[in-house]
Design a protein around this motif. Structure first.
Motif, mmCIF file in Angstrom:
data_model
loop_
_atom_site.group_PDB
_atom_site.id
_atom_site.type_symbol
_atom_site.label_atom_id
_atom_site.label_comp_id
_atom_site.label_asym_id
_atom_site.label_seq_id
_atom_site.Cartn_x
_atom_site.Cartn_y
_atom_site.Cartn_z
ATOM 1 N N SER A 99 20.571 34.440 20.800
ATOM 2 C CA SER A 99 20.594 34.858 19.392
ATOM 3 C C SER A 99 21.735 34.186 18.636
ATOM 4 O O SER A 99 21.563 33.722 17.494
ATOM 5 N N LEU A 100 22.903 34.101 19.269
ATOM 6 C CA LEU A 100 24.024 33.429 18.615
ATOM 7 C C LEU A 100 23.754 31.944 18.456
ATOM 8 O O LEU A 100 24.048 31.349 17.412
ATOM 9 N N ASN A 101 23.195 31.322 19.499
ATOM 10 C CA ASN A 101 22.877 29.894 19.416
ATOM 11 C C ASN A 101 21.937 29.623 18.246
ATOM 12 O O ASN A 101 22.084 28.623 17.531
ATOM 13 N N ALA A 102 20.972 30.524 18.032
ATOM 14 C CA ALA A 102 20.009 30.343 16.945
ATOM 15 C C ALA A 102 20.687 30.455 15.586
ATOM 16 O O ALA A 102 20.329 29.742 14.639
ATOM 17 N N LEU A 103 21.661 31.349 15.470
ATOM 18 C CA LEU A 103 22.371 31.480 14.197
ATOM 19 C C LEU A 103 23.111 30.191 13.853
ATOM 20 O O LEU A 103 23.202 29.802 12.686
ATOM 21 N N VAL A 104 23.635 29.521 14.860
ATOM 22 C CA VAL A 104 24.330 28.248 14.639
ATOM 23 C C VAL A 104 23.325 27.122 14.425
ATOM 24 O O VAL A 104 23.424 26.342 13.470
ATOM 25 N N ARG A 105 22.355 27.037 15.309
ATOM 26 C CA ARG A 105 21.407 25.915 15.278
ATOM 27 C C ARG A 105 20.439 25.997 14.101
ATOM 28 O O ARG A 105 20.228 25.017 13.381
ATOM 29 N N ASP A 106 19.850 27.168 13.873
ATOM 30 C CA ASP A 106 18.776 27.297 12.885
ATOM 31 C C ASP A 106 19.260 27.720 11.510
ATOM 32 O O ASP A 106 18.672 27.346 10.499
ATOM 33 N N ASP A 107 20.317 28.535 11.467
ATOM 34 C CA ASP A 107 20.801 29.044 10.190
ATOM 35 C C ASP A 107 22.029 28.310 9.682
ATOM 36 O O ASP A 107 22.532 28.620 8.600
ATOM 37 N N GLY A 108 22.521 27.341 10.443
ATOM 38 C CA GLY A 108 23.612 26.500 9.962
ATOM 39 C C GLY A 108 24.961 27.153 9.909
ATOM 40 O O GLY A 108 25.844 26.727 9.160
ATOM 41 N N VAL A 131 27.075 23.611 18.899
ATOM 42 C CA VAL A 131 28.081 23.428 19.931
ATOM 43 C C VAL A 131 28.479 24.781 20.488
ATOM 44 O O VAL A 131 28.828 25.684 19.741
ATOM 45 N N LEU A 132 28.435 24.950 21.793
ATOM 46 C CA LEU A 132 28.785 26.210 22.424
ATOM 47 C C LEU A 132 30.196 26.144 22.978
ATOM 48 O O LEU A 132 30.639 25.109 23.449
ATOM 49 N N SER A 133 30.886 27.279 22.946
ATOM 50 C CA SER A 133 32.167 27.323 23.631
ATOM 51 C C SER A 133 31.911 27.238 25.133
ATOM 52 O O SER A 133 30.962 27.815 25.649
ATOM 53 N N ALA A 134 32.769 26.538 25.839
ATOM 54 C CA ALA A 134 32.513 26.196 27.232
ATOM 55 C C ALA A 134 32.243 27.385 28.146
ATOM 56 O O ALA A 134 31.342 27.327 28.969
#
Length: 380
Positions: free
Chosen positions: A47-56, A30-33
């Motif tokens: 890179s930040l999205n990947a840390l959330v999506r892939d690394d939990g 989930v991204l901040s708007a």
């Protein structure tokens, strides 16, 4: 174990259930708007999205400063899983072992004032305090404390699960119950005990609390408006912040551990800050605004530290250098504290970046991914 000491502060087991609230399984991605529309174009956001999506990671935050001093901030994920609130832009986090660099700056300022000598023994300032099996404060120098070459055992490996207030000398006493890892000056090994002693030396020499000296000598001169050393008993985070989480095992629910007594970190890792403030701090340090040139040169005099900080890393006096994939070096430290992990660095040409996630990393792959995110920012 390497995972217990990397970037400093890491408890060996779970925090007690009384200190944490189970809130169920997170929803990643989930991204901040304000940032969502730019995510497709910006490598930092990706890179930040990947840390959330892939690394939990529940949330990831970044602050980027270019060589002209302009700053951009980014977020991804959820800042409060109980409410679904987005991660706050440039929110405060517990910065763990980045605290060590602040302490080292204060010690080196005292060196410049000729009130502390890097070559003097610990006993010069704390007579008779440091004794144990293979441990003698008469044989350990101030420089060896700051450079992690003292051989002192790491107290945080032996604290167990007791979440409570710890006095600094209690932390030291815990370490001194265990034998030295090696003779002073003969090797390198990361130990939080070194910086507890450095903090005690600051207090003895100045006659003032460590927190006051850090604020007076570093925080205010560097213009850090969102950085502080929590007072005894202060388990909260003062300003807007993402919640920090802990997971006992891969299939366990996340626990909110945002509010926790940080005193067990003390001079080794108690402080709170933001990504932008950390960038400002390390940039001011490298630019010579916090230390005279002689003391900054001493701080940047390094020894190999790859075993803890990765390939090519070297440790100075509370300052870590890492080679960048695009060439050159970044200078910083990084920190780990229950609920938060931070990595960052600054370059001599004025670039700086800091990335934080809201769950302490316990695996090598996660740490490398976080470091690669920082490298992406600094090399973009």
């Amino acid at each position: 174990m390497r995972g217990q000491t990397r970037q400093g502060l890491r408890r060996r087991r779970a925090l007690s259930a009384a200190a944490a609230l189970a809130i169920g399984v997170m929803t990643p991605g989930v991204l901040s708007a304000p940032q969502a529309s730019a995510a497709r174009q910006d490598s930092v956001q990706r890179s930040l999205n990947a840390l959330v999506r892939d690394d939990g990671m529940p949330a990831a935050l970044a602050s980027v400063q270019d060589r002209n001093g302009r700053t951009r901030t980014y977020t991804a994920g959820v800042g409060d899983l109980a409410t679904g609130a987005p991660a706050p832009v440039d929110g405060q986090v517990r910065i763990g072992s980045n605290t060590k660099t602040f302490v080292a700056v204060v010690v080196l300022q005292l060196v410049a004032e000729r009130r502390v000598d890097l070559g003097a023994s610990v006993d010069t300032y704390l007579p008779g305090l440091v004794r144990g099996e293979g441990i003698d404060g008469r044989r350990i120098t101030v420089r060896q404390l700051l450079q992690q070459t003292s051989g002192l055992p790491n107290y945080s490996d032996y604290l167990g699960d007791d979440v409570r207030y710890y006095a600094p000398r209690e932390l030291l006493a815990t370490a001194l119950q265990h034998p030295a890892d090696f003779a002073p000056g003969t090797s390198w090994k990361y130990s939080n005990t070194n910086y507890v002693l450095a903090g005690l030396i600051v207090q003895k020499v100045t006659g003032r609390p460590l927190a006051e000296e850090i604020d007076r000598r570093v925080v205010r001169p560097a213009g850090l408006r969102h950085t502080y050393f929590p007072a005894p008993g202060d388990a909260s985070i003062r300003e807007s912040h993402p919640h920090g989480y802990y997971r006992e095992s891969a299939d366990a629910p996340l626990r909110d551990i945002t509010e926790i007594d940080p005193s067990w970190g003390w001079a080794a890792g108690q402080m709170v800050s933001t990504g932008s403030d950390l960038n400002r701090f390390f940039s001011a340090l490298l630019a010579g605004r916090l230390l005279p040139s002689a003391q900054l040169a001493q701080m940047r005099s390094t020894v190999p530290a790859e075993a803890t900080f990765g390939p090519g890393a070297r440790y100075g006096l509370g300052l870590v250098s890492r080679p960048l994939p695009c060439g050159g070096l970044s200078w910083g430290h990084g920190g780990s504290f229950p609920g938060y992990e931070t990595r960052g660095g600054a370059t001599d040409d004025g670039r700086a970046a800091n990335v934080a996630v809201t769950m302490q990393l316990t695996d090598e792959a996660g740490r490398r991914n976080l470091e690669r995110a920082v490298d992406t920012v600094l090399c973009r």
